[in-house]
Design an enzyme around this catalytic site. Structure first.
Site, PDB file in Angstrom:
ATOM      1  N   LYS A   1      47.598  49.113  40.323  1.00 40.90           N
ATOM      2  CA  LYS A   1      46.356  48.473  40.746  1.00 40.90           C
ATOM      3  C   LYS A   1      45.764  49.244  41.928  1.00 40.90           C
ATOM      4  CE  LYS A   1      44.868  43.867  42.384  1.00 40.90           C
ATOM      5  NZ  LYS A   1      45.322  42.482  42.617  1.00 40.90           N
TER       6      LYS A   1
ATOM      7  N   SER B   1      42.324  39.198  41.154  1.00 49.63           N
ATOM      8  CA  SER B   1      41.836  40.536  41.407  1.00 49.63           C
ATOM      9  C   SER B   1      42.511  41.618  40.585  1.00 49.63           C
ATOM     10  CB  SER B   1      42.018  40.854  42.900  1.00 49.63           C
ATOM     11  OG  SER B   1      43.377  40.808  43.274  1.00 49.63           O
TER      12      SER B   1
ATOM     13  N   SER C   1      45.863  36.012  41.854  1.00 49.55           N
ATOM     14  CA  SER C   1      45.368  37.271  41.290  1.00 49.55           C
ATOM     15  C   SER C   1      46.283  37.954  40.287  1.00 49.55           C
ATOM     16  CB  SER C   1      45.044  38.251  42.421  1.00 49.55           C
ATOM     17  OG  SER C   1      43.904  37.827  43.129  1.00 49.55           O
TER      18      SER C   1
END
Length: 474
Positions: free
Chosen positions: A73, A149, A173
């Site tokens: 990520k 996210s 997230s």
């Protein structure tokens, strides 16, 4: 070389271990899938294919996932010398100066990172539509959000680009994009995964790293390899009795499970499809021999939660932005970031130290009120979210002043367990009539990922999801 697109990371590692495929072949196959599918989804925003090829042909660590491709990520999991933008345009080309312990542990397990996945700015919203990068698109319907996210990570795994991708969770997230993309998303117990060496705790201990996966055994195996306690961490999660990989398929016994099918405040979304998902899962759990009843912590929806949570985020956003400005050697202007993060920065600057500590103290007392419920129950079952994946643009469609309320309305059930530190998992057990995934969440007592894995694997066997693939896939 056989077809590897839908093999999970555990199966891919087995092929490498038996000599049936090479790490280079696995990497090339994943690279080809990313190149073919990513232009439709914008899940991956930065690649390191040449470096990955060299690593695949080199002397890889002999870990349990040796040779398996992964995506990191673009928020956290930093690697010295490689850019990590945290969703911010000003950091797009800035090489990060420090390798995180997490990245070291992924590499020690044998994973080969192929690139970085799309994130919202600073991870402060629940959809992956950053100002400085294209929006990530949901492979089940590209007009809809992937969640956030960890939205880019979830889209990449759901579409078959890779079997597993790094994710992290400060208010949901990991679980939010897992729900919206039809994946398994395990949020570990606070302190289970080190955030060092630069961070002791973020968001007052609310953030934690993990992964999004397609199978429960991958969720278990990945957490096993990244949960090494590191010297200097402010606290450690309680040791697990066995590696989580050994809990997959283990008999959970007859558990007492409370069900919360709808939110306790009118301002939260309460979509019928989410209630259906929970009701069906509750019946399934009952058929598997568990005691299931309507029950939930009385403190779950206390009205003060949002005010204190926002205060902690605001303080952390401003502190983080100041650190990034030091790295850049210049201020980051308000015209370079999104209105939401402008508001957080202003609030963070205005927040006094005593007010910040008051919010932390409030959560300390509230977490005890929450934890008391688990003295009489083993698990809590809820929807993961208040609604199925919304259309892209929905969170900001009513203007910046309404964005915060729309974000809050969408996540009635996730952020609470960041602030209690409890482990929680989202499982893909329902799809809407239109084909959009809807996850359900199970929450265990502090330190009890083992119980979550046992029950999640039991549900995976009873209602398998592995043969469901989105319309946009490799």
């Amino acid at each position: 070389m056989g077809e590897t697109t839908w093999l999970d990371a555990t199966a891919q590692a087995g092929l490498v271990r038996r000599g049936e495929i090479s790490p280079r072949e696995l990497a090339e196959a994943a690279i080809a899938r990313i190149e073919a599918v990513n232009p439709k989804l914008d899940a991956v925003i930065r690649t390191r294919f040449d470096a990955a090829r060299r690593e695949a042909e080199g002397d890889l660590p002999d870990g349990p996932f040796r040779g398996v491709p992964i995506l990191f990520k673009d928020l956290g999991c930093t690697v010295e010398g490689e850019p990590t933008a945290f969703g911010l345009g000003p950091l797009r080309d800035l090489a990060f100066p420090v390798t995180s312990y997490l990245a070291e542990q992924f590499r020690a397990a044998g994973f080969i990172p192929l690139g970085r996945t799309n994130v919202p700015e600073l991870g402060t919203t629940v959809t992956t539509e950053p100002r400085s990068f294209p929006p990530a698109r949901n492979p089940w319907d590209p007009g809809h959000s992937t969640g956030g996210s960890s939205g880019g990570s979830a889209a990449a795994v759901a579409a078959g680009m890779v079997a597993v991708a790094h994710a992290n969770d400060g208010g949901g997230s990991i679980r939010i994009p897992a729900s919206e993309c039809g994946l398994v998303g395990l949020k570990p117990t606070r302190g289970r995964v080190s955030q060092g060496p630069l961070v002791g705790e973020a968001w007052a201990g609310g953030t934690i790293d993990g992964a999004v996966t397609r199978t429960v055994r991958d969720a278990a195996g990945v957490l096993d390899v990244i949960s090494k306690p590191m010297p200097g961490d402010p606290y450690y999660a309680p040791p697990l009795p066995h590696p989580l990989a050994r809990e997959v398929g283990a008999d959970p016994g007859r558990l007492r499970i409370g069900v919360l099918g709808r939110p306790g405040l009118a301002d939260y979304l309460d979509d019928p499809q989410c209630r259906v998902a929970v009701a069906r899962t509750a019946r399934l759990l009952e058929s598997l021999g568990h005691h299931v009843e309507e029950s939930a912590p009385a403190a779950m929806f206390e009205e003060e939660i949002l005010r204190h949570f926002n205060a902690i985020i605001a303080a952390d956003v401003e502190a983080t932005m100041q650190a990034f400005e030091m790295l850049l050697g210049r201020p980051i202007g308000e015209d370079e970031i999104e209105p939401r993060n402008v508001a957080y920065r202003r609030a963070g600057r205005e927040l006094g130290a005593v007010a910040y500590l008051d919010s932390r103290a409030w959560f300390g007392m509230w977490a005890r009120r929450m934890a008391d419920w688990w003295n009489g129950h083993d698990l809590l079952l809820t929807p993961t979210l208040g609604a199925p994946p919304p259309q892209l643009g929905w969170f900001t469609a009513a203007g910046p002043e309404q964005e915060g309320s729309r974000i809050a309305s969408f996540i009635p059930y996730t952020a609470q367990f960041n602030m209690t530190g409890q482990p929680a998992i989202s499982l893909p057990l329902h799809w809407t009539p239109g084909g959009l995934p809807v996850g359900v969440q199970l929450v265990a007592a502090y330190g009890r990922e083992d119980m979550l894995i046992r029950v999640a694997s039991q549900l995976e066997q009873a209602a398998p999801w592995s043969e469901r693939h989105p319309p946009v896939h490799a």
